[in-house]
Design a protein around this motif. Structure first.
Motif: not given
Length: 249
Positions: A159-160, A171-172, A177-180
């Motif tokens: 995510a970062t 891709v899920p 949103q989870e990565a954000h």
């Protein structure tokens, strides 16, 4: 057959024909393909390893004999498994030359404070690799075998990392949103992925720039408040990142 009678470029006996359409694999490519097959299919025999590595059976047998003599592979119950030499070499690997020295004290203190198993991990080729950990009084990882990318540590790195690409395939739907959320709050969570029956919290670790070099993780049992564990993991991660930056200077 002596080593001198084998082509260094292809690993094929001199005078033998090479596969159509190319010069063939190098010896190292063949050996690493074979080691990867041994790792995937622990205890498999020659026929399966030949098939999985894409090497002719005779070539696979010759390389297995050489790898066994070097300790990279060992025979077990009629098959082959990864040998002690690979374990020895793997203990010294780290994704950043100062990661272990910078993380050791904060990670050990975190394990003692929370009772959780604490360690560092990195995302490589869509797999989570455990670099090191300190056992707490509760659940701990049982080995260093690669985990899926979607462990807490893997997600914290993915995510970062600017421009990071997930593995091929669907891709899920919730990942964007989870990565954000991971970037916003500074930590990621998994439930039962790194260690069955436990929650794992991870925070990215930085040396310079905006790409993490690894992630700090803690494996917490059901008795722990996840919010508290996440807070101390995030703060310990910030301490390790500061140490990496100071050592760099």
């Amino acid at each position: 057959m002596s080593a001198s009678s084998v082509s260094v470029r292809t690993g094929i006996p001199y005078g033998a024909s090479t596969p159509a359409g190319g010069a063939g694999r190098s010896v190292l490519e063949g050996a690493f393909a074979l080691l990867a097959a041994v790792e995937r299919a622990q205890g498999a025999g020659l026929t399966r390893l030949s098939s999985e590595s894409g090497l002719p059976k005779a070539t696979a047998h010759r390389l297995l004999e050489q790898l066994t003599a070097l300790g990279a592979v060992e025979r077990h119950a009629g098959g082959y498994r990864v040998g002690w030499r690979m374990f020895q070499l793997g203990q010294d690997w780290q994704p950043h030359p100062r990661l272990r020295s910078a993380a050791a004290e904060p990670a050990r203190r975190l394990a003692e404070l929370t009772g959780t198993a604490v360690g560092t991990a990195v995302l490589r080729r869509h797999r989570t690799l455990l670099v090191e950990w300190f056992p707490g009084s509760e659940t701990a990882p049982t080995d260093r075998s690669p985990r899926p990318w979607y462990t807490a540590a893997g997600k914290a790195c993915a995510a970062t990392t600017p421009g990071h690409r997930l593995p091929p395939g669907p891709v899920p739907a919730s990942w964007a949103q989870e990565a954000h959320d991971i970037r916003a709050r500074g930590f990621a969570v998994d439930r039962g992925v790194l260690a069955p029956g436990a929650h794992c919290v991870a925070a990215p670790l930085y040396c310079a720039g905006d790409t993490p070099v690894a992630a700090l993780f803690a494996v917490a049992g059901p008795a722990h408040r996840l919010e508290r564990v996440a807070d101390v993991v995030r703060r310990a991660g910030g301490c390790i990142s500061a140490r990496l930056r100071c050592e760099r200077g």
